[in-house]
Design a protein around this motif. Structure first.
Motif, mmCIF file in Angstrom:
data_model
loop_
_atom_site.group_PDB
_atom_site.id
_atom_site.type_symbol
_atom_site.label_atom_id
_atom_site.label_comp_id
_atom_site.label_asym_id
_atom_site.label_seq_id
_atom_site.Cartn_x
_atom_site.Cartn_y
_atom_site.Cartn_z
ATOM 1 N N PRO A 295 0.807 -1.225 0.000
ATOM 2 C CA PRO A 295 0.000 0.000 0.000
ATOM 3 C C PRO A 295 0.842 1.278 0.000
ATOM 4 O O PRO A 295 0.285 2.359 -0.003
ATOM 5 C CB PRO A 295 -0.763 -0.124 1.317
ATOM 6 C CG PRO A 295 0.219 -0.794 2.230
ATOM 7 C CD PRO A 295 1.001 -1.759 1.363
ATOM 8 N N ASN A 296 2.173 1.188 0.049
ATOM 9 C CA ASN A 296 2.989 2.397 0.205
ATOM 10 C C ASN A 296 3.438 2.938 -1.143
ATOM 11 O O ASN A 296 3.869 2.180 -2.014
ATOM 12 C CB ASN A 296 4.223 2.092 1.055
ATOM 13 C CG ASN A 296 3.904 1.944 2.534
ATOM 14 O OD1 ASN A 296 2.741 1.920 2.903
ATOM 15 N ND2 ASN A 296 4.914 1.847 3.362
ATOM 16 N N PRO A 297 3.391 4.264 -1.339
ATOM 17 C CA PRO A 297 3.881 4.863 -2.590
ATOM 18 C C PRO A 297 5.394 5.068 -2.592
ATOM 19 O O PRO A 297 5.932 5.668 -3.512
ATOM 20 C CB PRO A 297 3.142 6.207 -2.627
ATOM 21 C CG PRO A 297 2.926 6.554 -1.196
ATOM 22 C CD PRO A 297 2.722 5.245 -0.474
ATOM 23 N N GLY A 298 6.105 4.602 -1.583
ATOM 24 C CA GLY A 298 7.550 4.727 -1.472
ATOM 25 C C GLY A 298 7.974 4.228 -0.115
ATOM 26 O O GLY A 298 7.151 3.731 0.669
ATOM 27 N N PHE A 299 9.278 4.337 0.169
ATOM 28 C CA PHE A 299 9.727 3.914 1.497
ATOM 29 C C PHE A 299 9.256 4.908 2.557
ATOM 30 O O PHE A 299 8.797 4.530 3.623
ATOM 31 C CB PHE A 299 11.255 3.789 1.531
ATOM 32 C CG PHE A 299 11.757 3.151 2.793
ATOM 33 C CD1 PHE A 299 11.865 1.776 2.877
ATOM 34 C CD2 PHE A 299 12.093 3.912 3.904
ATOM 35 C CE1 PHE A 299 12.297 1.175 4.050
ATOM 36 C CE2 PHE A 299 12.524 3.322 5.074
ATOM 37 C CZ PHE A 299 12.635 1.944 5.145
ATOM 38 N N GLY A 300 9.376 6.183 2.240
ATOM 39 C CA GLY A 300 8.926 7.209 3.167
ATOM 40 C C GLY A 300 10.044 7.712 4.066
ATOM 41 O O GLY A 300 10.957 6.973 4.426
ATOM 42 N N THR A 301 9.973 8.990 4.411
ATOM 43 C CA THR A 301 10.947 9.623 5.294
ATOM 44 C C THR A 301 10.216 10.233 6.470
ATOM 45 O O THR A 301 9.139 10.819 6.311
ATOM 46 C CB THR A 301 11.740 10.704 4.538
ATOM 47 O OG1 THR A 301 12.367 10.105 3.404
ATOM 48 C CG2 THR A 301 12.806 11.311 5.413
ATOM 49 N N PRO A 667 12.423 -1.462 9.180
ATOM 50 C CA PRO A 667 11.040 -1.723 8.780
ATOM 51 C C PRO A 667 10.497 -0.579 7.935
ATOM 52 O O PRO A 667 10.837 0.586 8.154
ATOM 53 C CB PRO A 667 10.294 -1.843 10.114
ATOM 54 C CG PRO A 667 11.158 -1.139 11.097
ATOM 55 C CD PRO A 667 12.563 -1.303 10.640
ATOM 56 N N VAL A 668 9.670 -0.912 6.958
ATOM 57 C CA VAL A 668 9.055 0.108 6.118
ATOM 58 C C VAL A 668 8.010 0.854 6.938
ATOM 59 O O VAL A 668 7.119 0.238 7.527
ATOM 60 C CB VAL A 668 8.404 -0.523 4.872
ATOM 61 C CG1 VAL A 668 7.735 0.550 4.023
ATOM 62 C CG2 VAL A 668 9.436 -1.283 4.055
ATOM 63 N N PRO A 669 8.105 2.180 7.032
ATOM 64 C CA PRO A 669 7.091 2.925 7.796
ATOM 65 C C PRO A 669 5.695 2.693 7.227
ATOM 66 O O PRO A 669 5.519 2.523 6.018
ATOM 67 C CB PRO A 669 7.520 4.389 7.626
ATOM 68 C CG PRO A 669 8.981 4.335 7.285
ATOM 69 C CD PRO A 669 9.157 3.072 6.491
ATOM 70 N N MET A 678 11.779 6.349 16.302
ATOM 71 C CA MET A 678 12.517 5.777 15.186
ATOM 72 C C MET A 678 12.790 4.297 15.440
ATOM 73 O O MET A 678 13.222 3.918 16.529
ATOM 74 C CB MET A 678 13.839 6.541 15.022
ATOM 75 C CG MET A 678 14.764 5.986 13.964
ATOM 76 S SD MET A 678 14.042 6.113 12.328
ATOM 77 C CE MET A 678 15.190 5.093 11.410
ATOM 78 N N ALA A 679 12.542 3.454 14.441
ATOM 79 C CA ALA A 679 12.816 2.028 14.566
ATOM 80 C C ALA A 679 14.307 1.761 14.379
ATOM 81 O O ALA A 679 15.057 2.596 13.876
ATOM 82 C CB ALA A 679 12.008 1.249 13.538
ATOM 83 N N SER A 680 14.746 0.586 14.788
ATOM 84 C CA SER A 680 16.136 0.167 14.616
ATOM 85 C C SER A 680 16.211 -0.894 13.528
ATOM 86 O O SER A 680 15.274 -1.678 13.345
ATOM 87 C CB SER A 680 16.695 -0.402 15.926
ATOM 88 O OG SER A 680 16.710 0.578 16.934
ATOM 89 N N PRO A 681 17.331 -0.943 12.791
ATOM 90 C CA PRO A 681 17.466 -1.978 11.762
ATOM 91 C C PRO A 681 17.709 -3.347 12.376
ATOM 92 O O PRO A 681 18.253 -3.467 13.476
ATOM 93 C CB PRO A 681 18.681 -1.506 10.953
ATOM 94 C CG PRO A 681 19.479 -0.683 11.919
ATOM 95 C CD PRO A 681 18.481 -0.033 12.826
ATOM 96 N N SER A 682 17.291 -4.378 11.655
ATOM 97 C CA SER A 682 17.461 -5.769 12.101
ATOM 98 C C SER A 682 18.225 -6.558 11.039
ATOM 99 O O SER A 682 18.132 -6.255 9.841
ATOM 100 C CB SER A 682 16.095 -6.427 12.337
ATOM 101 O OG SER A 682 15.359 -5.725 13.311
#
Length: 746
Positions: A295-301, A667-669, A678-682
């Motif tokens: 459903p996302n139009p991009g990764f998002g910032t 994670p993709v917002p 802010m999430a952390s990378p895994s």
């Protein structure tokens, strides 16, 4: 190694490159008489041509200028300059900013905003340092170069720019390139491309290049718009120093004090904006795309907004993800309105070491925090565990005596000199103080509002029970140890740096304030160090690694040729106490000259939250240590789809040795969802490989007939004093997820 010799900005979480968006717009150029329009400049980059593999493509930018006359000569009148932002890369005409085009192939980087005359601009020019325009740093060659030692990798090669008429762009039909109107911000994102026309014929020689700029036509930014309603207040509307900061909205990378852009407030004028001193604002911000799946139009910032200045109360917001071509609206109205005509005060003081009497802490960062989106629970902002849920509304730093704040400019006072006063029963603002090697300190701060501009305010460290002058103490601890080293040859010196990071992460907490110099005395077989670290980190332990600062032809090489020594899982000391790190005993755990190499490869199906970390195993970890990989540095995944020539590759330069490479994923917002923090990378489960960079062949030799002609084409010489050294470095190609067998190219 990348970023090894750069202190972390603070102790709050380091942000992903996608979310933090390589920014430099910490301040905008002030308005000048007769200049009523504003132009914002940003950069993107095309892959270098002819296609090759380069660690870095670096340009030293001194500004961008625009002119309404398409044929304007370099010395003609009418040029309007957008300079390097104040406080970055020097000062005045000598200020310059180095950008890496490899990091700009998917998401733009904002450069600066400046006031210009309201004109229809038809030509834009990129200005580089005329004496040192930039560098190329290639990866190691895929095969032995025909030119002997003329094609070594992972070293700085200067560039010579062959653009005799300047680096300019204008539309072929001579139409307007950058339209401007009074009181309006115009954003112009340019794509910068570098084409190599001549290769160097000697190690460290120059590449000849041409540089081109063109407008970016596809959406790479988004807009954040909104209204600010300023309710009338009952204060004096004045500050102790007599100067006021203008009411503005600042976009920050989520959970940080990193400013991306600042917007002026445009008052009512037939555009449905609230009346002055309130009004409307528009921010044009980089936005991460790359995803074209529902459903996302991009990764998002992800961004925060902070409202400050204008003798008004603070306000803060946290936004849902911003996508290319999208417009978000956030209004500071109704319950989120600010109140104007405040009595302003200041917070001044000094930050000192709580373990060493009389030691000032230089470069500490102080931030006033508040909950976003109308929140009132200030306790979230008073804990290391939850402070990233708050927004920074004012920032200060300490000087060489530990005093804060630093001075402002002749027209703009520092933020800590324009702080709205609080009521008599208030427990103060939440203030976080950070410095490398120290525990973060959370205090409650009340601004001083006396007529003396140095009245300074008061601070409480006991939950608001006692307030006194803001002379603050920060706690630290110490790790001491010894790392084996092979001393350099006579007449040479090695410089060793030691880093401490949170165990199991690449979150660097501190490094030595100065590298340790090791001379050629044969008795110098170890490097003894004492490292300052924060004692109360949540993970309770540190990973250490030691590396060197090496030189190539007398100039610091960004990627060293000595081996890196990791030490895993060192317990955190108590405050003011010292812990001794274990001395490495494995024969491979020695700092010695090995020559450098590179690792590169494609990442399957990445997105703009993907990255790759380089790790090295500690062969002698403590018992029960289940994470013996020490993370050294990370790489973005460059040149991703939808770019037409996407390679989706990562790249490292590193000493010849055995490493692990691990793909990480943010994670993709979620679209339209405002994140708490802010999430952390895994780690990606299958995105892991063990890679060995083969040692380069031996080069050099005894004088007077060394082979090749320059004694050592790389960054160090082998022990023994016979003039031999590592030759041309090797590259290893390792896709992620890995193929059945990695393929070294020798």
């Amino acid at each position: 190694m990348k970023d090894f010799f750069v202190h972390r900005r603070g102790l709050r979480p380091t942000l992903s490159f996608v979310i933090a968006i390589f920014l430099f717009l910490g301040a905008t150029t002030p308005a000048l008489a007769g200049k009523a329009a504003r132009v914002q400049i940003g950069f993107m980059a095309a892959p270098i041509t002819p296609t090759g593999q380069y660690q870095n493509v670096l340009l030293n930018v001194i500004g961008v200028r625009i002119n309404q006359h398409i044929g304007a000569a370099p010395t003609a009148g009418g040029w309007q300059k957008i300079p390097v932002p104040p406080g970055l890369g020097g000062s005045g005409a000598n200020a310059e900013l180095q950008i890496d085009l490899n990091s700009l192939q998917n998401v733009p980087q904002l450069f600066n905003t400046a006031s210009v005359r309201t004109e229809p601009y038809k030509i834009v020019q990129l200005l580089l340092d005329s004496t040192n325009p930039g560098y190329l740093i290639p990866n190691c060659p895929k095969s032995p170069p025909a030119g002997g030692n003329s094609s070594d990798g992972c070293i700085n090669y200067p560039i010579v720019v062959n653009n005799p008429n300047g680096i300019t762009f204008s539309n072929p039909d001579k139409s307007v390139l950058i339209p401007t109107t009074n009181g309006t911000l115009t954003s112009f994102i340019m794509q910068v491309s570098v084409t190599i026309t001549n290769f160097p014929i000697a190690p460290g020689g120059a590449y000849t290049v041409t540089v081109a700029v063109t407008p970016v036509t596809n959406p790479v930014t988004g807009n954040v718009t909104g209204q600010i309603n300023v309710k009338p207040g009952t204060g004096t509307g004045t500050s102790p120093g007599g100067k006021l900061r203008k009411l503005s909205v600042t976009a920050e990378a989520i959970g940080s004090n990193t400013q991306i852009a600042m917007a002026r407030i445009k008052p009512a004028g037939g555009n449905n904006c609230p009346p002055a001193p309130g009004g409307c604002f528009t921010l044009t911000l980089p936005a991460a795309g790359g995803l074209n799946t529902s459903p996302n139009p991009g990764f998002g910032t992800l961004y925060d907004l902070a409202v400050s200045g204008g003798a008004a109360t603070y306000a803060a917001a946290r936004l849902p993800p911003l996508y290319p071509g999208q417009s978000l609206t956030y209004n500071f109205t109704g319950p989120n309105s600010v109140t104007g005509n405040q009595t302003l005060g200041n917070i001044t003081g000094q930050v000192n070491d709580g373990c060493t009497a009389g030691k000032f802490i230089v470069g500490a960062t102080l931030q006033l925090l508040m909950p976003p989106n109308g929140g009132t629970d200030n306790t979230l902002c008073m804990s290391q565990a939850t402070a990233d849920q708050c927004v920074t509304v004012a920032t200060a730093n300490t000087d060489n005596t530990g005093a804060f704040p630093l001075p402002g400019t002749p027209t703009t006072p520092p933020a800590f000199e324009n702080i709205p006063a609080l009521g008599k029963n208030s427990k103060g603002y939440a203030m976080e103080v950070t410095a490398p090697g120290y525990d973060p300190l959370f205090v409650q701060a009340l601004p001083g509002t006396g007529t003396n501009k140095k009245s300074g305010g008061t601070c409480s460290t006991d939950g608001g029970t006692t307030f006194k002058a803001c002379n603050l103490l920060m706690m630290t601890g110490f790790i001491t140890g010894s790392i084996p080293i092979v001393p350099p040859n006579p007449g040479e010196t090695d410089s060793v740096q030691v880093f401490a990071e949170d165990h199991g992460t690449n979150n660097v907490e501190s490094s030595l304030p100065m590298p340790i110099s090791v001379g050629s005395n044969p008795n110098n077989t170890s490097v003894n160090f004492t490292l300052r670290v924060p004692p109360s980190i949540p993970v309770g332990a540190f990973d250490l690694f030691a590396s060197t600062i090496d030189f190539y032809q007398g100039v610091v090489d960004p990627y060293q040729g000595h081996s890196i020594v990791p030490i895993s899982d060192v317990p955190a000391p108590s405050a003011c106490a010292t812990v001794t790190a274990p001395t490495p005993i494995d024969p491979g755990q020695v700092i010695t000259c090995v020559g450098h190499g590179s690792i590169t490869g494609p990442v399957a199906v990445p997105n703009l939250g993907s990255s790759v970390v380089l790790e090295k195993i500690d062969p002698d970890p403590p018992l029960m240590d289940d994470t013996d990989e020490v993370q050294l540095t990370n790489s973005i995944v460059q040149n991703q789809p939808p770019n037409t020539t996407a390679t989706s590759n990562y790249a490292f330069c590193a000493p010849a040795d055995t490493y692990e490479v691990q793909e990480l994923q943010l994670p993709v917002p979620s679209q339209s969802v405002t994140p708490i923090a802010m999430a952390s990378p895994s780690p990606v489960p299958d995105g892991f490989a063990t890679v060995t960079i083969p040692a380069p062949p031996t080069a050099g030799g005894p004088s007077p007939t060394p082979t090749p002609g320059i004694r050592c084409p790389t960054t160090c010489s082998y022990s023994g004093g016979n003039g031999t050294c590592p030759g041309i470095c090797n590259q290893v190609i390792e896709p992620l997820p890995p193929m059945p067998t990695a393929t070294p190219t020798l």
